[in-house]
Write an enzyme that holds these catalytic residues in place. Structure first.
Site, PDB file in Angstrom:
ATOM      1  N   GLY A  94       0.901  -1.027  -0.178  1.00 15.15           N
ATOM      2  CA  GLY A  94       0.050  -0.065  -0.087  1.00 15.15           C
ATOM      3  C   GLY A  94       0.781   1.234  -0.152  1.00 15.15           C
ATOM      4  O   GLY A  94       1.320   1.902  -1.120  1.00 15.15           O
ATOM      5  N   SER A 190       4.880  -5.523  -3.889  1.00 13.39           N
ATOM      6  CA  SER A 190       4.636  -4.247  -3.849  1.00 13.39           C
ATOM      7  C   SER A 190       5.157  -3.352  -2.660  1.00 13.39           C
ATOM      8  O   SER A 190       6.352  -3.375  -2.622  1.00 13.39           O
ATOM      9  CB  SER A 190       2.993  -3.811  -3.930  1.00 13.39           C
ATOM     10  OG  SER A 190       2.680  -2.614  -4.249  1.00 13.39           O
ATOM     11  N   TYR A 191       4.329  -2.525  -1.726  1.00 13.69           N
ATOM     12  CA  TYR A 191       5.298  -1.936  -0.917  1.00 13.69           C
ATOM     13  C   TYR A 191       5.540  -2.774   0.283  1.00 13.69           C
ATOM     14  O   TYR A 191       6.202  -2.443   1.110  1.00 13.69           O
ATOM     15  CB  TYR A 191       4.269  -0.950  -0.150  1.00 13.69           C
ATOM     16  CG  TYR A 191       4.689   0.379   0.686  1.00 13.69           C
ATOM     17  CD1 TYR A 191       5.453   1.077   0.220  1.00 13.69           C
ATOM     18  CD2 TYR A 191       4.976   0.049   1.884  1.00 13.69           C
ATOM     19  CE1 TYR A 191       6.334   2.241   0.921  1.00 13.69           C
ATOM     20  CE2 TYR A 191       5.534   1.119   2.952  1.00 13.69           C
ATOM     21  CZ  TYR A 191       6.197   2.055   2.153  1.00 13.69           C
ATOM     22  OH  TYR A 191       6.790   3.098   2.778  1.00 13.69           O
ATOM     23  N   ASP A 400       3.489  -5.701 -15.235  1.00 12.16           N
ATOM     24  CA  ASP A 400       3.122  -4.819 -14.558  1.00 12.16           C
ATOM     25  C   ASP A 400       3.746  -3.402 -14.883  1.00 12.16           C
ATOM     26  O   ASP A 400       4.902  -3.265 -15.001  1.00 12.16           O
ATOM     27  CB  ASP A 400       3.580  -5.416 -13.059  1.00 12.16           C
ATOM     28  CG  ASP A 400       3.279  -4.357 -12.068  1.00 12.16           C
ATOM     29  OD1 ASP A 400       2.613  -3.505 -12.066  1.00 12.16           O
ATOM     30  OD2 ASP A 400       4.191  -4.094 -10.884  1.00 12.16           O
ATOM     31  N   HIS A 452       0.915  -7.267 -11.698  1.00 11.16           N
ATOM     32  CA  HIS A 452       1.385  -6.808 -10.312  1.00 11.16           C
ATOM     33  C   HIS A 452       1.197  -7.943  -9.358  1.00 11.16           C
ATOM     34  O   HIS A 452       2.198  -8.110  -8.246  1.00 11.16           O
ATOM     35  CB  HIS A 452       0.902  -5.661  -9.810  1.00 11.16           C
ATOM     36  CG  HIS A 452       1.485  -4.976  -8.763  1.00 11.16           C
ATOM     37  ND1 HIS A 452       2.614  -4.276  -8.687  1.00 11.16           N
ATOM     38  CD2 HIS A 452       0.921  -4.759  -7.579  1.00 11.16           C
ATOM     39  CE1 HIS A 452       2.860  -3.944  -7.324  1.00 11.16           C
ATOM     40  NE2 HIS A 452       1.809  -4.175  -6.981  1.00 11.16           N
TER      41      HIS A 452
END
Length: 480
Positions: A94, A190-191, A400, A452
């Site tokens: 996020g 991701s994060y 992605d 992603h």
């Protein structure tokens, strides 16, 4: 006096108080308080759930008694031989997005919500076929995780997220002592490229100083399409967009000449150029260039935007399009998950929302509007873990556009690790699954045709990936 009987009696009493016992094999078994906590967290059957042979648990672990901070977890035992399989923690990023909503319900968990129904379907490529699978909603304010101290939400950042997650693990292992001796791994995307290395670093350092009772049998991390380094991540996004015919030469050259991604303070000219760059992602999916957008207008939950100040990377974070969240292979899948997770009977079955949080469950938190700390680069932490002998794999879905393969390749090159085996294909049965490059202490894997959320787009290949990571085996170099 029979001293052996006395000692045995004292052992039984002490282990009952502590809440664990020791099996003949050396594995700690839950008794006393831990057994009661496990029984309270046992999920016997979810609404609409197909029958399964494995056990599942869900509930809260309080990570700060004074503030009333509690993190929500969902745990699935391995389908077979759970007593022998490793334990894998999965984290989404996020920051502020739910590992249960994305990873648990749409990527690698055993259940998937279906459109227009309360029924769940089985995920045939769930990762609990390879490991005991633990999902955590972190930090507080995400999903069902909460705090009784409202000011906590304004203090969130990378450091407190790592500390609370570490505290969660220590307490979770006391509740589930039978998994204490299992090999422990962390994976995510991701994060989580920030979350995972920093949590791993904390475990790595703490393991050197804490008692054997609290030491975690930590072995490795695997992170996908991960935010690693501001400068290379942002440079790679622009290069990837141009190379994949997403942006024009004019936009590409404008960004290249007017933006310095090594400087967190961008100019007005750079911002204007980036606005042109992001415009294209209003009409195609940044998270998977060749997947369709959701055209179901019954909900805007998957297409909403979230603005957070000072979230790395700093330059891109000022643009709304950077904060659009992924949707999955079925571009409307997140709407089905939203609907399912907000059903009162589902929350009751999961022992969730026990404090009646005054907002609905969402994939990405509306409550988190400020992120206190985020380093520009996580590469020094990864380099430390590699040097410390921790297994490190990095992977990329190659369609992605959010954290593209280009960004990750630039970031890994920046580590300066020696190449043991250069760019080579790996196979899933008779087809090329992607490419690998083996560094001294780190494995990099691409997954061909994945966006992603790699397990969503390429579930069979993703399960193959995690199995090889856990067994520390190279992926097949030829058809089989």
């Amino acid at each position: 006096m029979n001293t052996s009987r006395t000692c045995s009696f004292l052992l039984i009493i002490s282990t009952t108080i502590l809440g664990w016992g020791v099996a003949v094999s050396g594995q700690q078994l839950p008794i006393g308080g831990a057994l009661l906590e496990q029984k309270a967290d046992r999920v016997t059957r979810l609404p609409g759930q197909p029958p399964v042979s494995f056990k599942q648990y869900a509930g809260y672990v309080t990570v700060n008694e004074t503030h009333g901070r509690a993190l929500f977890y969902w745990f699935f035992e391995a389908v077979e031989s759970s007593d022998k399989k490793p334990l894998l923690l999965w984290l989404n990023g996020g920051p502020g997005c739910s590992s249960i909503g994305y990873g648990g319900m749409e990527e690698l968990g055993p259940f998937v919500a279906q459109k227009g129904t309360s029924m769940l379907r089985l995920n045939n490529y769930a990762w609990n076929k390879a490991a005991n699978l633990l999902f955590l909603e972190s930090p507080v304010g995400v999903g069902f995780s909460y705090t009784n101290t409202s000011s906590d939400i304004k203090q969130l950042g990378d450091k407190i997220t790592a500390q609370d997650s570490y505290t969660f693990l220590l307490k979770w292992f006391k509740r589930f002592p039978q998994y204490k001796s299992h090999e422990f791994y962390i994976a995510g995307e991701s994060y989580a490229g920030h979350y995972i290395p920093q949590l791993a670093d904390l475990i790595f350092d703490k393991n050197k100083t804490i008692s054997n009772e609290d030491r975690i049998n930590f072995k490795g991390i695997m992170i996908g399409n991960a935010l690693l380094d501001d400068a290379t991540d942002q440079t790679g996004m622009i290069d990837y967009a141009w190379d994949h015919a997403v942006i024009s030469d004019r936009v590409y050259n404008a960004v290249k000449t007017k933006c310095n991604f090594s400087n967190p303070k961008s100019s007005n000219a750079c911002d204007a150029a980036l606005n042109d760059y992001f415009d294209v992602y209003k009409i195609i999916d940044m998270y998977s260039l060749y997947a369709p957008l959701c055209v179901d207008t019954t909900s805007n939950s998957t297409q909403r935007t979230h603005m957070r100040g000072h979230v790395s990377p700093h330059t891109f974070s000022k643009h709304k399009a950077w904060h659009v969240k992924p949707t999955g292979y079925d571009p409307c899948q997140s709407q089905y998950t939203d609907s399912y997770m907000n059903k009162p009977n589902v929350q009751a079955a999961l022992h969730a929302n026990t404090t009646k949080i005054p907002y609905p469950w969402v994939h990405c938190s509306d409550a988190i509007t400020y992120w206190h700390d985020a380093p520009d680069s996580i590469l020094p932490v990864i380099k430390k873990l590699v040097a410390g002998g921790i297994r490190v794999w990095v992977f990329s879905g190659d369609t992605d556009g959010r954290i593209p393969v280009t960004s990750t390749r630039l970031s890994l090159r920046k580590l300066g690790l020696n190449i043991v085996q250069d760019w080579s294909p790996w196979y899933s049965r008779s087809q090329v699954g992607g490419w690998t490059i083996t560094y001294d202490g780190l494995m990099y894997v691409t997954i061909r045709g994945a966006g992603h959320q790699v397990p969503t787009f390429k579930p069979k290949e993703a399960l193959q990936l995690i199995r090889h990571f856990l067994s520390n085996q190279k992926l097949p170099s030829g058809p089989f």
